[in-house]
Enzyme design. Structure first.
Site, PDB file in Angstrom:
ATOM      1  N   ASP A  38       0.777  -1.255   0.000  1.00 26.94           N
ATOM      2  CA  ASP A  38       0.000   0.000   0.000  1.00 26.94           C
ATOM      3  C   ASP A  38       0.801   1.293   0.000  1.00 26.94           C
ATOM      4  O   ASP A  38       0.220   2.368  -0.186  1.00 26.94           O
ATOM      5  CB  ASP A  38      -0.931   0.107   1.229  1.00 26.94           C
ATOM      6  CG  ASP A  38      -2.137  -0.788   1.116  1.00 26.94           C
ATOM      7  OD1 ASP A  38      -2.258  -1.497   0.109  1.00 26.94           O
ATOM      8  OD2 ASP A  38      -2.968  -0.759   2.032  1.00 26.94           O
ATOM      9  N   ASP A  44      -8.401  -7.875   9.107  1.00 28.82           N
ATOM     10  CA  ASP A  44      -7.838  -6.704   8.419  1.00 28.82           C
ATOM     11  C   ASP A  44      -7.777  -5.493   9.331  1.00 28.82           C
ATOM     12  O   ASP A  44      -6.995  -4.568   9.064  1.00 28.82           O
ATOM     13  CB  ASP A  44      -8.694  -6.342   7.201  1.00 28.82           C
ATOM     14  CG  ASP A  44      -8.620  -7.390   6.120  1.00 28.82           C
ATOM     15  OD1 ASP A  44      -7.514  -7.857   5.821  1.00 28.82           O
ATOM     16  OD2 ASP A  44      -9.688  -7.753   5.582  1.00 28.82           O
TER      17      ASP A  44
HETATM   18  C1  BGC Z   1      -1.884  -6.296   9.795  1.00 29.79           C
HETATM   19  C2  BGC Z   1      -0.704  -6.974  10.431  1.00 29.79           C
HETATM   20  C3  BGC Z   1      -0.826  -8.486  10.311  1.00 29.79           C
HETATM   21  C4  BGC Z   1      -1.075  -8.873   8.879  1.00 29.79           C
HETATM   22  C5  BGC Z   1      -1.291 -10.345   8.699  1.00 29.79           C
HETATM   23  C6  BGC Z   1      -2.055  -6.774   8.381  1.00 29.79           C
HETATM   24  O1  BGC Z   1      -3.194  -6.232   7.823  1.00 29.79           O
HETATM   25  O2  BGC Z   1      -1.703  -4.924   9.818  1.00 29.79           O
HETATM   26  O3  BGC Z   1      -0.624  -6.620  11.774  1.00 29.79           O
HETATM   27  O4  BGC Z   1       0.342  -9.113  10.784  1.00 29.79           O
HETATM   28  O5  BGC Z   1      -2.181  -8.183   8.356  1.00 29.79           O
HETATM   29  O6  BGC Z   1      -2.471 -10.755   9.281  1.00 29.79           O
END
Ligand code: BGC
Length: 470
Positions: A188, A410
């Site tokens: 992103d 998410d």
């Molecule tokens: C989060 C992380 C997480 C990753 C995998 C991301 O969207 O910000 O903290 O480790 O997803 O689940």
């Protein structure tokens, strides 16, 4: 008709985040006998001829869910259990993740590399995917995963010395030289630098994103068995030509600033942690005329000609090579949650609708009401399994990978009892399209789970709606 004017950027930022191929790919990354040396030397497609690291942390999350669901729903539990057998990425989402002290579930980087060594079969390379995700001012357009490092000069120094340097030191350990380390570089970040300059947090963060990514590429590319894949968001974010060209220029600008130039980038990844389908099998032609209008004028597409990741990646490849990247760059797609199976998936082409909106609604597999929805999507399903060369050796898409571990949230949203989070993760909240349209966020009703934490109901639904079925 048309209900929307030609749009520039989607005003909600699809977040970090990842269908089905026209031809059905085989199964998991195969082991083929092309790399007898165990993985040293920098190859064009690191997945080819390699096995894949199975993350025991993820298997632990999956197996706990299987045990919980077994008594009441053994059929679901049996499908869920299969999820432990597929490779998912290791996320370095905070400095503490490097040492494994960030939470009680996820181990540190060295531990994973040591586990990969124990999983490696003699004489066969193994891939391990690691997500580099902690830029200063991270997640400037979506607060679900906002970071720990401020978007300041001091923050950049912290990112370099406390995050990238320790990661590079670990990855460069000679005992890991036989592991093909696939680095997913800062989901992103550069896309936000292209489309979200109107947001003050993104404008502030942009120079630190650019310098941070440059630094990361330099340090990681210096390690011969590390492969850098830079995040290119997804079709529903950068698919408009007014976004795609500038995005390719932005990726090239940052890569060319590195010591090795464009060679520090092995390729690109789309759909990281998002939900956009790999293909829309019943909507192959975005200019098809329905009721006198082209399909891409449907409200759902907002004049974005790229309906899916397959077409987007082919077009992006051309743009990137046009900007000076090697024709040998490989494209990856995160297919972990973009399957959209289940009862609402169309199974045959329906030609009866007479307007673009009704035609698209009847035929799209993407069940979102708005393509900018990105948080814990209700109705989503596991996508195509990790696959090497899903379209054969000549295609620029070199692999389907699972970067977002399905079942990990998410993000959460702000409530009276906690301030953290993003309104776009609120099931009762809305997203807007920048053209006056307002839509549900599409987030699973009834839950509020912080980013990266286990979200049982999401996992159960994604397994149930897997396409192809598990
Ligand atoms: C989060 C992380 C997480 C990753 C995998 C991301 O969207 O910000 O903290 O480790 O997803 O689940």
């Amino acid at each position: 008709m048309p209900p929307t004017t030609p749009s520039t950027t989607p005003s909600t930022t699809p977040s970090t985040t990842p269908s089905t191929p026209p031809t059905t790919p085989s199964t998991t990354p195969s082991t083929s006998p092309s790399s007898p040396g165990g993985g040293t030397g920098h190859v064009a497609n690191p997945f080819l001829g390699a096995t894949s690291y199975l993350n025991p942390d993820y298997a632990g999350e999956v197996n706990a869910q299987v045990a919980a669901d077994q008594p009441s729903n053994p059929t679901l539990a049996a499908s869920e259990a299969k999820m432990a057998d597929f490779p998912t990425a290791v996320w370095m989402d905070k400095i503490a993740a490097i040492t494994g002290t960030g939470d009680s579930v996820h181990h540190g980087l060295q531990w994973h590399l040591d586990q990969a060594l124990t999983q490696q079969q003699a004489g066969t390379p193994i891939t391990l995917e690691v997500v580099i995700y902690d830029l200063p001012g991270r997640d400037c357009a979506a607060l679900a995963s906002n970071g720990e490092i401020p978007a300041t000069a001091a923050g950049l120094t912290e990112y370099e010395s406390q995050y990238i340097d320790p990661i590079s030191t670990i990855l460069a350990d000679p005992k890991y030289a036989g592991i093909r380390i696939v680095a997913i570089v800062e989901p992103d970040s550069l896309p936000n630098a292209v489309t979200n300059q109107s947001k003050p947090a993104c404008a502030t963060a942009t120079p630190f994103y650019e310098q941070g990514v440059e630094y990361a590429l330099n340090k990681l590319h210096a390690i011969p068995n590390v492969y850098n894949y830079v995040d290119i968001a997804h079709s529903a974010w950068l698919g408009w030509s007014s976004n795609m060209g500038p995005a390719a220029q932005e990726f090239a600008k940052v890569a060319k600033a590195t010591t090795a130039g464009v060679a520090s980038v092995d390729g690109f990844i789309s759909d990281t942690a998002n939900y956009t389908p790999t293909t829309e099998p019943f909507l192959p032609n975005s200019t098809l005329q329905i009721g006198g209008n082209p399909l891409d004028s449907a409200k759902f597409y907002q004049y974005n000609p790229y309906f899916d990741e397959y077409d987007y990646d082919q077009a992006m490849y051309t743009q990137l090579v046009g900007q000076g990247f090697s024709p040998n760059i490989g494209m990856l797609i995160d297919t972990s949650r973009n399957g959209w199976g289940g009862p609402n998936r169309p199974t045959v082409l329906n030609t009866s609708p007479t307007t673009v909106d009704t035609y698209v609604a009847a035929n799209k597999v993407d069940q979102r009401s708005f393509r900018g929805d990105w948080c814990n999507q209700n109705g989503a399903g596991i996508g195509a399994r990790p696959t090497v060369q899903p379209y054969g050796a000549a295609n620029h898409i070199i692999a389907f990978v699972w970067i977002k571990p399905p079942g990990e949230s998410d993000g959460d949203y702000p409530t009276a009892t906690h301030t953290h989070g993003d309104p776009h993760c609120d099931p009762n909240g809305t997203n807007t399209d920048g053209n006056g349209g307002t839509y549900s966020t599409g987030s699973i009703p009834g839950y509020d789970v912080p980013a990266g934490q286990w979200f049982a109901a999401e996992f159960q639904q994604e397994v149930t709606n897997a396409y192809p079925a598990l």
